[in-house]
Design a protein around this motif. Structure first.
Motif, short mmCIF file in Angstrom:
data_model
loop_
_atom_site.label_atom_id
_atom_site.label_comp_id
_atom_site.label_asym_id
_atom_site.label_seq_id
_atom_site.Cartn_x
_atom_site.Cartn_y
_atom_site.Cartn_z
N ALA A 85 9.16 42.95 20.55
CA ALA A 85 8.76 41.57 20.83
C ALA A 85 8.47 41.46 22.31
CB ALA A 85 9.88 40.61 20.43
N ASP A 86 7.32 40.94 22.63
CA ASP A 86 6.99 40.71 24.02
C ASP A 86 7.66 39.41 24.43
OD1 ASP A 86 3.82 40.36 25.83
OD2 ASP A 86 5.92 40.39 26.47
N LEU A 87 8.87 39.54 24.92
CA LEU A 87 9.67 38.34 25.14
C LEU A 87 9.09 37.40 26.19
CD1 LEU A 87 12.02 37.66 23.42
CD2 LEU A 87 13.55 38.29 25.25
N PRO A 88 8.53 37.90 27.29
CA PRO A 88 7.92 36.96 28.22
C PRO A 88 6.82 36.12 27.57
CG PRO A 88 8.15 39.09 29.26
CD PRO A 88 8.51 39.27 27.81
N ALA A 89 6.07 36.73 26.67
CA ALA A 89 5.02 35.96 26.00
C ALA A 89 5.64 34.91 25.09
CB ALA A 89 4.12 36.90 25.19
N VAL A 90 6.72 35.28 24.42
CA VAL A 90 7.41 34.30 23.57
C VAL A 90 7.94 33.16 24.42
CG1 VAL A 90 9.43 33.98 22.10
CG2 VAL A 90 8.01 36.00 21.81
N ALA A 91 8.50 33.49 25.57
CA ALA A 91 9.03 32.44 26.45
C ALA A 91 7.90 31.54 26.94
CB ALA A 91 9.77 33.07 27.63
N GLN B 157 8.38 25.65 32.38
CA GLN B 157 8.17 27.06 32.72
C GLN B 157 9.11 27.90 31.88
OE1 GLN B 157 7.16 28.45 36.23
NE2 GLN B 157 5.59 26.91 36.10
N GLY B 158 8.61 29.00 31.37
CA GLY B 158 9.44 29.86 30.55
C GLY B 158 9.55 31.25 31.13
N ARG B 159 10.76 31.81 31.11
CA ARG B 159 10.95 33.18 31.56
C ARG B 159 11.85 33.89 30.57
NH1 ARG B 159 13.65 32.71 37.29
NH2 ARG B 159 15.25 31.91 35.91
N ALA B 160 11.73 35.19 30.55
CA ALA B 160 12.65 35.99 29.76
C ALA B 160 13.54 36.73 30.75
CB ALA B 160 11.89 36.98 28.87
N VAL B 161 14.81 36.43 30.74
CA VAL B 161 15.72 37.02 31.71
C VAL B 161 16.90 37.67 31.00
CG1 VAL B 161 15.14 35.41 33.55
CG2 VAL B 161 16.96 34.86 31.96
N PRO B 162 17.56 38.62 31.64
CA PRO B 162 18.76 39.19 31.03
C PRO B 162 19.92 38.22 31.17
CG PRO B 162 18.33 40.24 33.13
CD PRO B 162 17.19 39.31 32.89
N GLY B 163 20.74 38.18 30.15
CA GLY B 163 21.89 37.29 30.17
C GLY B 163 23.14 38.07 29.88
N ARG B 164 24.24 37.35 29.70
CA ARG B 164 25.51 38.02 29.51
C ARG B 164 25.53 38.81 28.21
NH1 ARG B 164 30.18 34.29 31.19
NH2 ARG B 164 28.92 34.42 33.05
N GLY C 156 22.76 39.76 26.22
CA GLY C 156 21.42 40.09 25.75
C GLY C 156 20.37 39.25 26.46
N ALA C 157 19.19 39.28 25.91
CA ALA C 157 18.07 38.61 26.57
C ALA C 157 18.16 37.10 26.36
CB ALA C 157 16.75 39.14 26.00
N VAL C 158 17.63 36.37 27.31
CA VAL C 158 17.66 34.91 27.25
C VAL C 158 16.25 34.40 27.47
CG1 VAL C 158 18.48 32.82 28.36
CG2 VAL C 158 20.01 34.77 28.12
N VAL C 159 15.83 33.47 26.60
CA VAL C 159 14.60 32.75 26.85
C VAL C 159 14.98 31.54 27.68
CG1 VAL C 159 12.77 31.39 25.79
CG2 VAL C 159 13.46 33.56 24.77
N ASP C 160 14.57 31.52 28.92
CA ASP C 160 15.02 30.52 29.88
C ASP C 160 13.88 29.55 30.13
OD1 ASP C 160 15.65 29.23 32.41
OD2 ASP C 160 17.28 30.67 32.54
N LEU C 161 14.05 28.31 29.69
CA LEU C 161 13.02 27.29 29.87
C LEU C 161 13.48 26.27 30.88
CD1 LEU C 161 12.04 26.61 26.14
CD2 LEU C 161 11.04 28.26 27.73
N ARG C 162 12.58 25.93 31.77
CA ARG C 162 12.91 24.91 32.76
C ARG C 162 11.87 23.80 32.63
NH1 ARG C 162 15.01 27.45 38.01
NH2 ARG C 162 16.32 28.24 36.39
N ALA C 163 12.32 22.64 32.24
CA ALA C 163 11.39 21.55 31.95
C ALA C 163 11.53 20.45 32.98
CB ALA C 163 11.67 20.99 30.55
N ARG C 164 10.39 19.96 33.46
CA ARG C 164 10.38 18.79 34.35
C ARG C 164 10.25 17.56 33.48
NH1 ARG C 164 6.96 21.26 37.31
NH2 ARG C 164 5.23 19.95 36.69
N VAL C 165 11.23 16.69 33.59
CA VAL C 165 11.32 15.56 32.67
C VAL C 165 11.38 14.27 33.45
CG1 VAL C 165 12.73 14.57 30.85
CG2 VAL C 165 12.59 17.02 31.06
N ALA C 166 10.77 13.23 32.92
CA ALA C 166 10.89 11.92 33.55
C ALA C 166 12.25 11.32 33.23
CB ALA C 166 9.77 11.00 33.04
#
Lengths: 197, 212
Positions: free
Chosen positions: A108-114, A131-138, A140-150
């Motif tokens: 799985a191309d995790l960055p693309a999924v993110a 913004q989505g990133r695929a980063v290593p976590g405690r 396993g892999a983590v899909v890390d999303l950072r959303a700008r919200v009103a």
């Protein structure tokens, strides 16, 4: 920086700290004359003859080169952001048949999924960007999303949108591949909003 | 994302499939930041590079290569080594030792400290999956919720670990009662912040109200 680099940092700093603590403590106690069984003066005269030796320039040169290279290499390790690229998992049969296909591996191309997950979330009401990133976590892999919200976004609607993304990920990736983390960057429209009457 | 996997077996209603049947992605832990030990390590790396440069300079200084002097100046380390005498007991030595020990202790403490948490978990719908929000985010939500109260004209908020301070202002000419406005704002803010992992205490300060 990666978790390995951080672990190395901790070990190196701890070692240096220990050496300074013990060495400095001993030095201070000796300086007070309270350290029994030691000389009154540490003679550094052995250093005096060193530069005259023929190996002096070589030793200094090699030590200097090693120090510069090691220092630069360690510096670079701190500037790299850890990323997960591909996550490999064994392909079981698809949902319709139970037969496991041995030896089949999918990537799985995790960055693309993110990225795709971030794209979906950015369409949600109240979300100004994601913004989505695929980063290593405690674990396993983590899909890390950072959303700008009103700030005035309805929290329940936002949560429904995030849950929909999570469900989509659960459908796309086999269980145990990655976990999800959604962070919010909440912004007010205007810092102080004067009400117009 | 494509939805080309096999669909669940049956869905009676067009609404969301039963959550218990459909496994969802596990939530990763709290976002963590960079600990102080990393900064110390960077400083040490710089010091190492600087020391290496000094050592290299020592070797290259005053050497003539192809008729040109590479590094002008005098060597630093060799004369210093030549003048080395000794270390005596005394105030300076004690001072250096004590300072070194303190620095060493500080380094040890920094080396074991945990990474800082970058946000609080917020579960607005009481669900499993948290939204991670920073202190500034909590303040923004609080201030926005306060603004929704009718008499409030401007609002500002600051979020600390267990407390949110909200400053609002009302039009003094309207003669609003302070406690009424306080209560209204507090309830709105508490409602908006429901679902935070550590439910903060909300303190409201009203400017321009009549003490009533």
């Amino acid at each position: 920086m990666s978790r390995g680099a951080l672990a190395l940092d901790r070990v190196a700093v701890a070692l240096l700290g220990l050496v300074l603590l013990v060495g400095g403590g001993l030095l201070a106690v000796w300086g007070l004359g309270r350290l029994p069984g030691t000389v009154d003066e540490i003679d550094l005269g052995v250093l005096r003859g060193l530069p005259a030796h023929p190996w002096w320039p070589w030793a200094v040169g090699v030590a200097g080169a090693v120090a510069v290279l090691a220092g630069l290499r360690a510096l670079f390790a701190h500037t790299v952001r850890p990323r997960v690229r591909d996550v490999t998992f064994a392909a079981a049969g698809d949902g319709t048949d139970d037969a496991r296909r041995p030896g089949g591996r999918l990537q799985a191309d995790l960055p693309a999924v993110a990225d795709a997950a971030a794209e979906v979330l950015s369409q949600a009401p109240g979300v100004h960007g994601c913004q989505g990133r695929a980063v290593p976590g405690r674990d396993g892999a983590v899909v890390d999303l950072r959303a700008r919200v009103a700030a005035e976004t309805d929290p329940a609607a936002l949560h429904r949108a995030v849950q929909a993304v999570a469900d989509g990920l659960a459908r796309t990736l086999p269980p145990g591949t990655a976990s999800l983390r959604v962070s919010l960057d909440v912004r007010r429209g205007r810092y102080e909003a004067p009400r117009v009457r | 994302m494509s939805a080309e996997t096999a669909a669940p077996a049956h869905e009676e209603t067009p609404t969301r499939p039963d959550a218990a049947r459909e496994a969802t992605v596990p939530t990763a832990g709290v976002p963590l930041g960079v600990p102080a030990v990393a900064g110390v390590a960077v400083v040490l790396c710089l010091a190492l590079v600087a020391a290496g440069v000094v050592l290299l300079r020592e070797v290259l200084v005053d050497r003539v290569v192809a008729g040109r002097v590479l590094v002008p100046g005098e060597p630093w380390l060799a004369p210093a080594a030549e003048e080395a005498t000794g270390v005596v007991q005394g105030t300076l030595t004690v001072g250096v030792g004590a300072v070194s020990a303190l620095v060493g202790l500080l380094l040890l403490v920094l080396a074991v400290r945990r990474r800082p948490r970058l946000g609080t978990a917020w579960r607005p719908a009481d669900a499993e999956l948290p939204l991670w929000v920073s202190g500034a985010g909590v303040a923004a939500v609080a201030a926005d919720a306060a603004l929704a109260a009718d008499p409030v004209e401007t609002s500002r908020a600051r979020a600390r670990r267990r407390r949110v301070d909200v400053d609002v202002s009302v039009d003094p000419r309207d003669g609003h009662g302070r406690s009424a406005v306080e209560t209204d704002v507090r309830e709105r803010v508490e409602q908006a912040l429901r679902g935070l992992a550590t439910q903060p205490r909300v303190r409201v300060h009203v400017h321009g109200a009549v003490a009533r």
